[in-house]
Design an enzyme around this catalytic site. Structure first.
Site, PDB file in Angstrom:
ATOM      1  N   ASP A 116       0.740  -1.233   0.137  1.00 52.98           N
ATOM      2  CA  ASP A 116      -0.025   0.062  -0.072  1.00 52.98           C
ATOM      3  C   ASP A 116       0.853   1.313   0.168  1.00 52.98           C
ATOM      4  OD1 ASP A 116      -2.469   1.276   0.035  1.00 52.98           O
ATOM      5  OD2 ASP A 116      -2.526   1.530   2.189  1.00 52.98           O
ATOM      6  N   HIS A 123      -4.095  14.080   0.568  1.00 56.40           N
ATOM      7  CA  HIS A 123      -4.098  13.234   1.818  1.00 56.40           C
ATOM      8  C   HIS A 123      -3.011  13.427   2.854  1.00 56.40           C
ATOM      9  CE1 HIS A 123      -5.084  10.015   4.052  1.00 56.40           C
ATOM     10  NE2 HIS A 123      -4.227   9.365   3.963  1.00 56.40           N
ATOM     11  N   GLU A 187     -10.419   3.846   3.667  1.00 62.33           N
ATOM     12  CA  GLU A 187      -9.305   4.555   2.811  1.00 62.33           C
ATOM     13  C   GLU A 187      -9.830   4.004   1.208  1.00 62.33           C
ATOM     14  OE1 GLU A 187      -5.341   3.817   3.873  1.00 62.33           O
ATOM     15  OE2 GLU A 187      -5.169   5.166   5.508  1.00 62.33           O
ATOM     16  N   GLU A 189      -9.285   3.682  -2.453  1.00 61.60           N
ATOM     17  CA  GLU A 189      -7.844   3.564  -2.903  1.00 61.60           C
ATOM     18  C   GLU A 189      -8.407   3.006  -4.380  1.00 61.60           C
ATOM     19  OE1 GLU A 189      -4.564   2.194  -0.934  1.00 61.60           O
ATOM     20  OE2 GLU A 189      -5.364   2.748   0.956  1.00 61.60           O
ATOM     21  N   ASP A 221      -9.067   0.155   2.067  1.00 69.73           N
ATOM     22  CA  ASP A 221      -8.073  -0.261   2.980  1.00 69.73           C
ATOM     23  C   ASP A 221      -8.530   0.085   4.428  1.00 69.73           C
ATOM     24  OD1 ASP A 221      -5.636  -1.898   3.744  1.00 69.73           O
ATOM     25  OD2 ASP A 221      -4.659   0.016   3.821  1.00 69.73           O
ATOM     26  N   ARG A 225      -7.931   3.655  13.251  1.00 70.88           N
ATOM     27  CA  ARG A 225      -7.000   4.841  13.333  1.00 70.88           C
ATOM     28  C   ARG A 225      -6.483   4.911  14.988  1.00 70.88           C
ATOM     29  NH1 ARG A 225      -5.590   6.191   8.665  1.00 70.88           N
ATOM     30  NH2 ARG A 225      -7.253   6.867   7.144  1.00 70.88           N
ATOM     31  N   GLN A 228      -3.867   2.275  15.140  1.00 70.07           N
ATOM     32  CA  GLN A 228      -2.725   2.789  14.186  1.00 70.07           C
ATOM     33  C   GLN A 228      -1.827   3.888  14.864  1.00 70.07           C
ATOM     34  OE1 GLN A 228      -4.076   4.561  10.643  1.00 70.07           O
ATOM     35  NE2 GLN A 228      -1.814   4.779   9.823  1.00 70.07           N
ATOM     36  N   LYS A 241      -4.314  -1.716  10.169  1.00 71.56           N
ATOM     37  CA  LYS A 241      -4.570  -2.090   8.759  1.00 71.56           C
ATOM     38  C   LYS A 241      -4.738  -3.372   8.268  1.00 71.56           C
ATOM     39  CE  LYS A 241      -3.376   2.337   7.201  1.00 71.56           C
ATOM     40  NZ  LYS A 241      -4.329   3.109   6.398  1.00 71.56           N
ATOM     41  N   THR A 245      -8.526  -5.833   4.108  1.00 75.97           N
ATOM     42  CA  THR A 245      -8.655  -4.835   2.936  1.00 75.97           C
ATOM     43  C   THR A 245      -9.567  -5.703   1.824  1.00 75.97           C
ATOM     44  OG1 THR A 245      -6.273  -4.241   3.450  1.00 75.97           O
ATOM     45  CG2 THR A 245      -7.111  -4.014   0.886  1.00 75.97           C
ATOM     46  N   GLU A 346     -10.100  12.483   7.495  1.00 81.14           N
ATOM     47  CA  GLU A 346     -10.096  13.849   6.846  1.00 81.14           C
ATOM     48  C   GLU A 346     -11.355  14.676   6.738  1.00 81.14           C
ATOM     49  OE1 GLU A 346      -7.108  13.826   3.057  1.00 81.14           O
ATOM     50  OE2 GLU A 346      -7.924  11.445   3.589  1.00 81.14           O
TER      51      GLU A 346
END
Length: 399
Positions: A116, A123, A187, A189, A221, A225, A228, A241, A245, A346
């Protein structure tokens, strides 16, 4: 034009023809391509001698077919297009068409390795402002190489697979605590699926991107948070993570995206030689993120700072080998505006600004029962539109 009813004008017309693996009537997994709301059984087509691929289309995954390389990919695509557009083939092909709503879609390829990246300047800048207020949003190396990490191939799952809320260590005022993630995120992607391997010790040039990459999938993904935030220093993403996925069930071949390549953002400072791709091209993919059926964001992939060709070159510059079925993802796709971001971190600015969903509900991060669906389209030939297979998942309570 195609003789297949309902396919002309569809985002899954003959200019698309994405590959997938399906089960029908309890039979073994079979490779197929989507045309409109039907699936053409390529295993049956090869068994009948209508398509030639050295038996690779009669395998339970796409890996053997993808390893055959571009000449074979092109030949099969041309032949399938002929079968679906020339009415002279209708009598023999029509029995091989299966309604989409009668099949169960599987993970289309066996994932060999998963990498990844972190390739959106918008971002990375947003995350830098959220996590490191008052400091430069981008770290010093960010514009010199595509930042990435190795993920877990065994937890890549097909679209529609439920996602169990992960548990782990989370930061607290008096030290870490253990429990379910309270800041579960997405996420949005784009993933690139490798077909042709490369030998250990060799590197793949930016010019050889199209010779190795078979096609494109959408990726979610999922990210915990809080887990993480506690674990990522000094080595980066790990358990926050690796729990899941999600990828779309359809692999859109690169040949379907010829009209979607566009100039990528200018890079300053200039990159080192092995990353210099000429032409410097990204893809005009228009992504939509829906949260419980509510459209909350529209990330534009064309704004990505690092291109897919540069990512592949960097992935192999140290001599790391490629294998058929390798998946590398772009990293979160975010544009310059709040309504164009690819993560809820975000979108809610670290949880400080809740999102209003339908029925008056407010969200900062994902709750159990929430469903996220990511879709995307790209320009096709002659003003047509290509759809990438959606990726969707629903959050289940922790076990």
């Amino acid at each position: 034009m195609t003789w297949v009813a309902g396919a002309d004008g569809s985002a899954y017309g003959v200019t698309n023809l994405p590959y997938g693996v399906f089960v029908h009537d309890g039979r073994e997994p079979r490779i197929g391509v989507r045309i409109g709301d039907l699936v053409l059984d390529l295993a049956g087509a090869e068994a009948a001698g209508l398509v030639l691929a050295a038996g690779a289309l009669r395998r339970p995954t796409l890996n053997d077919f993808m390893a055959l390389g571009r000449p074979q990919w092109t030949a099969v695509r041309q032949r399938v297009t002929e079968l679906l557009t020339d009415a002279a083939h209708r009598a023999v092909v029509e029995p091989l068409l299966v309604p989409l709503d009668e099949v169960r879609l599987l993970l289309p390829f066996e994932v060999a390795d998963y990498v990844d990246f972190y390739s959106s300047e918008h971002h990375a800048g947003n995350v830098g402002q959220i996590f490191r207020p008052g400091q430069p949003p981008l770290l010093p190396n960010w514009k010199h190489l595509p930042i990435g990490y190795h993920g877990r191939a065994g937890t890549v799952v097909v679209s529609g697979t439920p996602v169990v809320r992960p548990s782990g260590q989370r930061p607290g005022a008096d030290g870490p605590t253990y429990g379910p993630s309270a800041r579960l995120d997405i996420e949005a992607e784009v993933g690139f699926v490798v077909g042709v391997p490369s030998p250990l010790g060799a590197r793949v040039s930016v010019d050889d991107f199209t010779e190795h990459v078979f096609g494109v999938v959408l990726v979610n993904d999922w990210s915990a948070r809080d887990i993480q935030a506690w674990e990522y220093q000094p080595l980066g993403p790990f358990l926050g993570k690796s729990f899941a996925t999600s990828v779309s069930a359809w692999v859109t071949p690169l040949d379907a995206l010829t009209d979607a390549f566009v100039p990528a953002p200018e890079q300053e400072p200039p990159v080192v030689d092995y990353l210099r791709d000429v032409p410097h091209r990204g893809l005009d993919l228009r992504i939509v993120v829906e949260w419980n059926g509510e459209r909350v964001s529209e990330p534009p992939f064309a704004t990505m700072y690092w291109t897919p060709a540069q990512q592949l070159a960097h992935l192999t510059v140290n001599g790391a080998s490629l294998r058929a079925g390798d998946l590398y993802a772009s990293g979160t796709v975010s544009g310059p505006e709040r309504g164009q971001v690819g993560s809820f971190l975000e979108l809610t600015w670290g949880g400080a600004e809740p999102v209003q969903l339908g029925g008056g509900e407010q969200r900062t991060f994902l709750q159990d029962g929430d469903t996220v669906t990511i879709t995307a389209t790209a320009p096709g030939p002659d003003g047509t539109t290509i759809a990438l297979g959606e990726v969707t998942g629903t959050i289940l309570p922790p076990r």
